[in-house]
Design an enzyme around this catalytic site. Structure first.
Site, PDB file in Angstrom:
ATOM      1  N   ILE A   1       5.444 -12.493   7.440  1.00  0.00           N
ATOM      2  CA  ILE A   1       5.717 -13.936   7.481  1.00  0.00           C
ATOM      3  C   ILE A   1       7.026 -14.276   8.182  1.00  0.00           C
ATOM      4  O   ILE A   1       7.340 -15.447   8.358  1.00  0.00           O
ATOM      5  CB  ILE A   1       5.739 -14.537   6.059  1.00  0.00           C
ATOM      6  CG1 ILE A   1       6.772 -13.817   5.179  1.00  0.00           C
ATOM      7  CG2 ILE A   1       4.371 -14.490   5.430  1.00  0.00           C
ATOM      8  CD1 ILE A   1       6.918 -14.424   3.797  1.00  0.00           C
TER       9      ILE A   1
ATOM     10  N   ASP B   1      26.813 -17.266   7.134  1.00  0.00           N
ATOM     11  CA  ASP B   1      25.652 -17.335   8.028  1.00  0.00           C
ATOM     12  C   ASP B   1      24.739 -18.508   7.648  1.00  0.00           C
ATOM     13  O   ASP B   1      23.512 -18.365   7.585  1.00  0.00           O
ATOM     14  CB  ASP B   1      24.876 -16.019   7.977  1.00  0.00           C
ATOM     15  CG  ASP B   1      24.042 -15.795   9.242  1.00  0.00           C
ATOM     16  OD1 ASP B   1      24.307 -16.476  10.252  1.00  0.00           O
ATOM     17  OD2 ASP B   1      23.145 -14.940   9.213  1.00  0.00           O
TER      18      ASP B   1
ATOM     19  N   GLY C   1      13.953 -11.345  10.818  1.00  0.00           N
ATOM     20  CA  GLY C   1      15.327 -11.791  10.987  1.00  0.00           C
ATOM     21  C   GLY C   1      16.154 -10.816  11.788  1.00  0.00           C
ATOM     22  O   GLY C   1      15.624  -9.961  12.498  1.00  0.00           O
TER      23      GLY C   1
END
Length: 609
Positions: free
Chosen positions: A301, A429, A304
């Protein structure tokens, strides 16, 4: 000469070929094995339970490999399938000669042992590779070209040992494999008569011939004396091989014990980091494989910076997202441990909770690290803002109320990190891909692999720069100075992305590279409404939407002192305090200098992800 290597027990070759490169492109045997039934080899050695049979069959099969090398310049067969097919064909031809049907299965334990593999002998796959390692001309060329008797065969054997030593000096673990390659090269390339000549087969390949054949071949070597010579060399090499294998086994055992101790220590630390009050648990890798159907592509799904994410269902029916950490070096292990340690100690409505983790290490699959989270069915904010597959679907487009709630949710999550726990945590981040949406479209800040915990009584940290281009605060990107306002800058960028539907970096327009430059220009020219995404213009309270844009601009100000704290920004968004007059953005930091520094970082720095 070369009979020596081919008389090794088959287990040596099994070990030599246990790590193979498999290419399934071909499924047929590329060798013509018709010679098996016509070449005058001594079949009596494979009748009954003669222990020499496997050695004989290896020599006989080597004749086909040598001819394959002569025709294709390839030392081995194309892939595991062709190796298996050739061995099946080999057995069929042996059976046709009234020999046992289980000979190949008994003597060749691994059906892929003759397939191409770069690890066989110092990376040699082709004849060109051989030339690069030992040169175009070797001692083999002068003494193995013509075989006329015992003396020439002895000289050829001695030359083969010297060439093998040259190869072994490049790879100490490949003595038997390199000798095997030397056999094939001498029989196929050097010898003028070719591998199917009886002298070549007897001397180089070590294939026993019937006495009648040996006598007829007047140019061939004396078989009895030749066998004594070959077995003498074999005995010496077997002793050396046993000693070498013992040393290598001991080193491998010591290395495994050390590796095991490091893994146990790592797992103990990771388990200790899981806080019992958060509900995070330690998973077994079998549970995660079962939950994700073996990490199949259909359950993938997301992907990163350093991991891939799979959807899974636990045995109790709970939907989870399993992140499998990739590129496992010491840095990735540090980020894994960091995320387990930090996120397992916090719990908030707008932070993605860690359900558990898993760390394994074994010889077959190497190091594996997994993080298990609650499954967020609506994906990431980035999907809804910039993925055409989602944004083109009217039902899933982001309305103004949804955008407003997402911004508030993110602010609350960051505020908890900065003010709700001590010492504070800096995320480092904050970006659209790290903001996930649950079933109610409520936002949760995720991915704490780069998070840093502040130190008491310190206003800032100086640390290695890590994060994502465009979202980094200037003082942090340029000088490594990390404060709570570094996250505020990233949050300001996210606000502008949500309100405008525009990405942080616009590489196609050099004059408006950063979203802050673009938005600031419109505000200065009195066209703030043009910042708003067309889908929300005129469908919500203009004053509230403009307030959100101004808070985004203020949070993403290049000057640290002029940015609000996240708590102040949250109050401005909710209308509890007024927004101060927007201060000018000083040049050159806000413009050319910062932009050029950012571009320079993107092309030279390896510390940012």
């Amino acid at each position: 000469m070369m009979r020596k290597s081919l008389l090794f027990p088959s287990i040596i070759f099994v070990l030599s070929y246990c790590f193979s490169y498999v290419d399934s492109a071909s499924s047929t045997c590329p060798m013509d094995l018709s010679y098996v039934g016509t070449f005058p080899w001594d079949k009596s050695l494979c009748q009954g339970n003669n222990p020499q049979c496997c050695q004989v069959l290896l020599s006989l099969f080597g004749m086909g490999l040598a001819r394959h090398l002569k025709e294709t310049d390839m030392f081995q067969l194309p892939n595991a399938i062709s190796s298996s097919d050739c061995l099946q064909d080999f057995q069929i031809r042996l059976t046709a000669m009234s020999l046992q049907q289980s000979l190949v299965a008994t003597c060749f334990n691994e059906t892929n042992q003759f397939a191409i593999k770069a690890s066989s002998c110092v990376g040699i796959v082709t004849r060109e590779d051989w030339v690069q390692r030992v040169g175009a001309t070797t001692q083999l060329d002068s003494v193995c070209k013509k075989l006329s008797g015992l003396t020439s065969c002895s000289l050829c054997l001695d030359a083969g040992m010297k060439v093998t030593s040259q190869l072994v000096s490049l790879d100490r673990n490949a003595s038997s494999k390199c000798f095997y390659f030397t056999v094939l090269y001498a029989a196929a390339i050097v010898n003028d008569l070719g591998p199917e000549n009886t002298a070549t087969a007897s001397c180089i390949l070590g294939l026993p011939l019937p006495d009648s054949t040996t006598k007829k071949n007047s140019k061939g070597p004396d078989r009895k004396h030749l066998f004594k010579l070959i077995f003498g060399f074999i005995g010496a090499l077997v002793v050396v091989a046993v000693i070498l294998a013992s040393v290598l086994f001991y080193r491998h055992w010591r290395k495994r014990q050390k590796h095991k101790a490091v893994h146990v220590e790592f797992v103990s630390h990771a388990k200790a980091s899981l806080r019992p009050n958060t509900g995070a648990i330690w998973f077994q890798v079998e549970e995660l494989k079962c939950a994700t159907d073996g990490f199949t592509q259909k359950n993938l799904i997301g992907q990163g910076g350093y991991g891939v994410v799979y959807k899974g269902t636990l045995s109790d029916g709970t939907k989870v997202a399993v992140k499998k950490i990739m590129d496992l070096d010491s840095k990735r292990d540090e980020e894994f441990s960091n995320e387990v340690d930090i996120i397992s100690s916090i719990k908030h409505r707008n932070l993605l909770p860690l359900r558990g983790c898993c760390a394994t290490s074994n010889d077959m699959e190497g190091k594996q690290r997994y993080l298990v989270y609650d499954y967020m069915p609506n994906g990431s904010l980035d999907d809804h803002l910039f993925d055409s597959r989602v944004t083109n679907n009217k039902k899933n487009s982001l309305s103004w109320p949804l955008r407003k709630n997402i911004i508030i949710d993110v602010a609350k999550g960051i505020s908890y990190l900065h003010n709700g726990i001590k010492p504070a945590i800096y995320h480092r981040d904050v970006k659209a891909t790290n903001i996930l949406l649950d079933s109610e479209m409520r936002a949760r800040v995720a991915d704490f692999g780069l998070a840093k915990q502040s130190k008491e009584d310190q206003s800032h940290l100086t640390t290695r720069v890590a994060g994502t281009y465009g979202y980094l605060a200037p003082e942090y990107a340029l000088y490594g100075q990390l404060t709570e306002k570094s996250d505020v800058y990233s949050f300001g960028i996210v606000i502008l992305e949500i309100m405008s539907g525009r990405k942080v970096l616009n590489m196609s327009s050099p004059t408006s590279l950063l979203i802050t430059d673009w938005a600031w220009g419109l505000i200065k020219s009195g066209h703030l409404e043009k910042i708003l995404d067309e889908s929300i213009r005129g469908v919500g309270p203009k004053g509230v939407m403009e307030r959100f844009v101004l808070v985004g601009i203020l949070c993403a100000h290049v000057m640290v002192a002029l940015r609000p704290t996240i708590a102040e920004a949250l109050k401005m968004l909710e209308g509890d305090i007024d927004i101060p007059r927007l201060p000018d953005r000083p040049l050159p930091l806000s413009h050319e200098s910062f932009r050029s520094s950012l571009l320079s970082c993107s092309s030279t720095s390896n510390s940012l992800k």
